[in-house]
Write a protein that holds these residues in place. Structure first.
Motif, PDB file in Angstrom:
ATOM      1  N   ALA A   1       4.968   8.624   4.499  1.00  0.00           N
ATOM      2  CA  ALA A   1       4.178   7.645   5.240  1.00  0.00           C
ATOM      3  C   ALA A   1       4.584   6.206   4.942  1.00  0.00           C
ATOM      4  O   ALA A   1       4.023   5.273   5.522  1.00  0.00           O
ATOM      5  CB  ALA A   1       2.692   7.830   4.914  1.00  0.00           C
ATOM      6  N   SER A   2       5.546   6.003   4.060  1.00  0.00           N
ATOM      7  CA  SER A   2       5.881   4.655   3.607  1.00  0.00           C
ATOM      8  C   SER A   2       6.625   3.821   4.654  1.00  0.00           C
ATOM      9  O   SER A   2       6.598   2.596   4.608  1.00  0.00           O
ATOM     10  CB  SER A   2       6.749   4.735   2.341  1.00  0.00           C
ATOM     11  N   GLY A   3       7.304   4.488   5.562  1.00  0.00           N
ATOM     12  CA  GLY A   3       8.147   3.763   6.516  1.00  0.00           C
ATOM     13  C   GLY A   3       9.510   3.425   5.962  1.00  0.00           C
ATOM     14  O   GLY A   3      10.370   2.886   6.683  1.00  0.00           O
ATOM     15  N   ASP A   4       9.742   3.739   4.668  1.00  0.00           N
ATOM     16  CA  ASP A   4      11.043   3.468   4.056  1.00  0.00           C
ATOM     17  C   ASP A   4      12.058   4.532   4.482  1.00  0.00           C
ATOM     18  O   ASP A   4      11.700   5.680   4.780  1.00  0.00           O
ATOM     19  CB  ASP A   4      10.934   3.482   2.537  1.00  0.00           C
ATOM     20  N   ALA A   5      13.316   4.166   4.495  1.00  0.00           N
ATOM     21  CA  ALA A   5      14.372   5.134   4.747  1.00  0.00           C
ATOM     22  C   ALA A   5      14.512   6.032   3.517  1.00  0.00           C
ATOM     23  O   ALA A   5      14.679   5.539   2.397  1.00  0.00           O
ATOM     24  CB  ALA A   5      15.686   4.418   5.040  1.00  0.00           C
ATOM     25  N   LEU A   6      14.431   7.345   3.718  1.00  0.00           N
ATOM     26  CA  LEU A   6      14.489   8.286   2.613  1.00  0.00           C
ATOM     27  C   LEU A   6      15.823   9.014   2.626  1.00  0.00           C
ATOM     28  O   LEU A   6      16.365   9.348   3.686  1.00  0.00           O
ATOM     29  CB  LEU A   6      13.355   9.318   2.713  1.00  0.00           C
ATOM     30  N   GLY A   7      16.340   9.295   1.438  1.00  0.00           N
ATOM     31  CA  GLY A   7      17.535  10.122   1.336  1.00  0.00           C
ATOM     32  C   GLY A   7      17.243  11.529   1.817  1.00  0.00           C
ATOM     33  O   GLY A   7      16.085  11.986   1.824  1.00  0.00           O
ATOM     34  N   ASP A   8      18.284  12.270   2.189  1.00  0.00           N
ATOM     35  CA  ASP A   8      18.088  13.616   2.724  1.00  0.00           C
ATOM     36  C   ASP A   8      17.378  14.534   1.748  1.00  0.00           C
ATOM     37  O   ASP A   8      16.476  15.299   2.121  1.00  0.00           O
ATOM     38  CB  ASP A   8      19.449  14.220   3.110  1.00  0.00           C
ATOM     39  N   HIS A   9      17.784  14.487   0.473  1.00  0.00           N
ATOM     40  CA  HIS A   9      17.166  15.386  -0.501  1.00  0.00           C
ATOM     41  C   HIS A   9      15.706  15.038  -0.722  1.00  0.00           C
ATOM     42  O   HIS A   9      14.839  15.927  -0.797  1.00  0.00           O
ATOM     43  CB  HIS A   9      17.933  15.329  -1.831  1.00  0.00           C
ATOM     44  N   THR A  10      15.403  13.747  -0.791  1.00  0.00           N
ATOM     45  CA  THR A  10      14.021  13.313  -0.981  1.00  0.00           C
ATOM     46  C   THR A  10      13.159  13.722   0.204  1.00  0.00           C
ATOM     47  O   THR A  10      12.040  14.217   0.036  1.00  0.00           O
ATOM     48  CB  THR A  10      13.969  11.790  -1.187  1.00  0.00           C
ATOM     49  N   ARG A  11      13.667  13.538   1.415  1.00  0.00           N
ATOM     50  CA  ARG A  11      12.891  13.934   2.593  1.00  0.00           C
ATOM     51  C   ARG A  11      12.719  15.464   2.653  1.00  0.00           C
ATOM     52  O   ARG A  11      11.638  15.960   3.007  1.00  0.00           O
ATOM     53  CB  ARG A  11      13.565  13.446   3.874  1.00  0.00           C
TER      54      ARG A  11
END
Length: 865
Positions: A608-618
């Motif tokens: 929900a942060s709106g930040d770009a997330l790395g693939d593994h984190t997402r």
């Protein structure tokens, strides 16, 4: 004939009778008690409070109702009572029932062993009913006893119902995936014990009258009682003592909930649920689950340290309104000010009690300390100088090793008058304890004060290794920590196998954090704390799936609050990658302990942060936020997100993560009204390949169970049985007991479908047995539900009803709601409730709901030959 003695311990757990003389082995008796309680068993030890020479009929009664006999021998034979020919020590051994396991431990060396004890030990050596070992230290005894008891329970579990009921409160379970095949993980703390209160390391001094009043209030119908007073006044210790005294008046006993590490009011339901073994599955508000779990219980909840979460008080009024058998005993520095609350003010100790406490604590650092005519006035003056506040007295008494009472009084008089140690608008006694803490720190070196401040970042205790991780480089943390323990600013919580644990009282930790923040070091200390626990999680990850399961489950359980604190710090710093990594490495632990709902809230934040997330984190965040919803997917969105999670794991080359996501995806595909079995089969065949490629035995065994379930839905019974048997072979080979439970449970249903009712019964009984040895409440429920179908098919509707009621109550009390996805017993119950025996079945279900987990297990298993 007089009525037989009936001795009941408050908790009704397995009783371990400990026989030893009262003149020696004090440290060893304490070590034995600790070892027994670490296995959630009940020690029966006359030296803990009964008369010094109990009559024969009393200890015969205790022996008759005990389950294991433990003898501790060294040099003393013991006192021989008038008109008796043997000591109580030998008499206890002679009266031990023949069928009672006997574990004997003999301390060496023994240069002055009394002749009659030598004769007794010689007789023991020739007794083939007894197992005996030698030991040298109390720690070695604790290690031997704990290991031997655990082995004994495992060996004897299937032999008798009594042994089964004892083992049902056994150690931490092996791993099982929540929502996985067979549904859910084990409850990390085992089956619910009626009394779950901490055992303080030191005695309660001078509070007998307070305990009596509080107990009287609770027994007379007070349901909401707040013990109010400043920090350090002794509220927690008093609450524990009062609850222990009042617990026999509550059928379900008393449960302690430590809220000191909870800073957000909306997390209070989760902490209470954790203490009650109610799972946080994330599919319903935890407050609702609590109401369901408590509504038919007779229980006292002790809620400690409520002052920082006063906004959660309305939850308590709701629980009391909807659970009429529940009472709450709260400790707080301030009143909660909600309806129905009654208060009891905890004041300072009286003069005599204060001196008694001072002497008691002084003995811990200077065993030969005594009050004399020369120092009596100074001791009384010290107690008066700190206003009779127990923690302040303990801090002062810790200094008698290096200061005489007169010197101590002089230093206190000179320093307390100029120290403030906190806000001037604090209550008077709150200022007293703050000034006493500040005075105590003035006697430390700079390094010791700095370490104390940095230790304030821990929650729920810490190890030496963890303390070294947050301490400043170059400091001698071990020596500095020892000085803090000697000063009573840090407590040694318990001395376990290899790792001692340390703790700080809430007000000391609060003071330490204030100093750390004032000095500008709070951020760096929190960073070091989070990094240590991230590294700990990395070390635990592999062993959680193998032979180190039990050790790591226990260790991570000790660190649960610290893991939470580390995760919250990383999330608060928007360090999404490390936050996701910490959660992911411990996913088996979160499953087993029923904390997936909390992890879901954590992983909602990066999404929900709106930040770009790395693939593994997402991939991790999607997995944790969707896997607990697999069985409620009306529009297919959960399956879509789990597909994305699996694809992302694949993109970054995490084969185990992809296989895990595919398990949840297959469950989602099979959970709807129209199961997509073809796609589920395709998903799980790929999952099986992935786990084989990484040599994950646990993953491979779970994949076989899922493929077996697909085959069942496709009515390919023979194929399903083959998958379940492969899973069972893998789990037994790897020592995965919960995996064995899941496989045997599914084999039971396969046998029922094939018409082999007796073979099905054997598998369901095994499933219940394994679950009970692990303390896996949900696993017991599944096994009971399988046996419901067996009873219905064999013409025993009353037994079917009792087992169905017991299983339903277990599910409600453990907060597990996805049972219908993995069990098929309900259709048998519905048939019985609409048949000729409907009234009998309904009454039997009501009776079954009143069974304890242990009684339900006994009901389920066949009477032993």
């Amino acid at each position: 004939m007089s009525a037989p003695h009936v001795i009941r311990t408050p908790d009704q757990r397995l009783r371990v009778f400990v026989s030893s003389t009262l003149q020696e082995l004090a440290d060893e008796r304490r070590a034995a008690r600790t070892a027994i309680e670490r296995l959630h068993l009940a020690p029966v030890m006359f030296e803990l409070g009964a008369r010094p020479h109990p009559p024969r009929e009393l200890y015969r009664a205790y022996l008759d109702q005990s389950d294991v006999f433990v003898g501790l021998y060294w040099e003393k034979y013991g006192w021989v009572a008038p008109e008796e020919t043997v000591s109580g020590l030998e008499d206890e051994y002679n009266l031990c029932p023949d069928d009672l396991p006997r574990l004997l431990y003999i301390k060496s060396p023994a240069s002055h062993r009394e002749p009659r004890l030598t004769e007794l030990i010689g007789r023991i050596r020739e007794d083939d009913r007894a197992a005996y070992k030698y030991f040298e230290t109390a720690r070695e005894l604790a290690r031997l006893l704990e290991a031997d008891l655990a082995t004994l329970l495992a060996e004897r579990f299937d032999q008798s119902r009594a042994a089964l009921l004892a083992a049902a409160t056994g150690p931490t379970p092996a791993v099982s995936p929540h929502g996985g095949p067979g549904g859910g993980g084990a409850d990390a703390d085992g089956l619910a014990d009626p009394v779950r209160l901490p055992t303080p390391l030191t005695g309660l001094v001078g509070r007998e009258a307070d305990v009596a009043v509080i107990r009287g209030m609770l027994q007379s119908g007070t349901r909401f009682l707040t013990l109010v007073g400043p920090g350090g006044i002794g509220k927690s210790r008093l609450a524990i003592a009062a609850a222990r005294a009042a617990a026999p008046g509550f059928d379900d006993g008393a449960v302690f909930v430590d809220l000191s590490a909870v800073q957000e009011p909306d997390r209070v339901p989760n902490r209470i649920a954790q203490a009650l073994d109610v799972r946080d599955t994330g599919d319903a508000p935890m407050a609702d689950n609590l109401v369901t779990a408590l509504r038919d219980r007779q229980m006292l909840l002790v809620l400690d340290n409520f002052e920082q979460i006063l906004d959660a008080a309305p939850l308590l009024t709701r629980l009391l309104a909807q659970a009429p058998g529940v009472a709450v005993l709260v400790t707080s520095r301030a009143l909660l000010r909600v309806s129905a609350e009654q208060s009891y003010e905890v004041g300072p100790l009286g003069d005599d009690s204060a001196v008694s406490l001072f002497v008691d604590r002084a003995h811990a650092v200077k065993p030969d300390f005594e009050v004399t005519a020369e120092n009596a006035s100074a001791v009384a003056g010290v107690c008066a100088a700190v206003d009779g506040v127990p923690l302040a007295i303990e801090l002062a008494a810790a200094r008698v090793r290096v200061l005489s009472p007169a010197d101590l009084l002089d230093r206190l008089d000179r320093r307390l008058s100029v120290l403030v140690g906190g806000s001037r608008d604090l209550p008077e006694r709150q200022q007293t304890i703050r000034r006493t803490i500040e005075w105590s720190t003035q006697l430390l070196t700079d390094d010791q004060r700095r370490l104390l401040a940095r230790l304030g970042v821990f929650e729920g205790g810490f190890t030496l290794e963890a303390a070294e991780a947050v301490g400043d480089d170059g400091d001698d943390v071990l020596s500095d920590l020892a000085a803090l323990v000697d000063s009573s600013l840090v407590g040694q919580q318990h001395d376990g196998e290899e790792r001692a644990r340390f703790s700080m009282q809430a007000i000391v930790r609060e003071y330490a954090r204030e100093r750390l923040e004032k000095e500008g070091g709070l951020g760096s200390a929190r960073d070091a704390h989070a990094e240590y626990f991230r590294a700990l999680a990395a070390r635990a990850e592999a062993d959680l799936k193998g032979t180190g399961q039990r050790e790591w489950m226990q260790r991570l359980g000790d660190e649960r609050d610290n893991l939470r604190a580390a995760e919250r710090h990383l999330l608060g710093s928007r360090d999404w990658d490390r936050a996701a990594e910490l959660a992911y490495r411990l996913y088996l632990y979160w499953w087993v302990t029923g904390l997936l709902g909390e992890v879901r809230t954590w992983m909602d934040e990066p999404l929900a942060s709106g930040d770009a997330l790395g693939d593994h984190t997402r991939a991790i965040a999607l997995y944790f936020t969707r896997t607990i919803m697999f069985w409620k997917d009306p529009d297919g969105s959960v399956a879509a997100d789990l597909t994305e999670s699996a694809d992302l794991f694949h993109r970054v080359g995490d084969a185990d993560g992809e296989g895990l996501a595919r398990i949840s995806l297959a469950l989602a595909l099979m959970a709807g009204e129209r199961p997509d079995t073809s796609r589920a089969r395709e998903v799980m065949e790929r999952s099986l390949e992935l786990f084989r490629s990484t040599h994950s035995v646990w993953g491979e065994s779970m994949a076989h169970v899922l493929l077996g379930r697909v085959a069942l839905l496709q009515q390919k019974i023979h194929e399903a049985q083959e998958h379940f048997e492969r899973s069972l072979a893998l789990t037994r080979k790897d020592g995965d007991a919960v995996g064995e439970r899941i496989a045997t449970y599914h084999l039971g249903w396969t046998c029922l479908i094939r018409g082999d009712v007796e073979e099905a019964r054997k598998h369901f009984v095994r499933s219940v047995t394994v679950s009970a040895t692990l303390g896996h409440t949900e696993g017991i429920a599944y096994g009971l539900e399988g046996l419901v179908a067996v009873a219905a098919l064999t013409g025993d509707p009353v037994r079917a009803g009792r087992l169905a009621g017991a299983a339903q109550a277990l599910r409600e009390r453990s907060g597990t709601h996805n049972g219908p996805i993995f069990t098929f017993h309900q259709k048998y119950v519905e048939r019985l409730l609409t048949g000729a025996s409907a009234d009998l079945v309904a009454a039997a279900m009501a009776e079954g709901r009143d069974l304890t987990p242990e009684q339900a297990v006994a009901e389920a298993l066949p009477t032993p030959a």
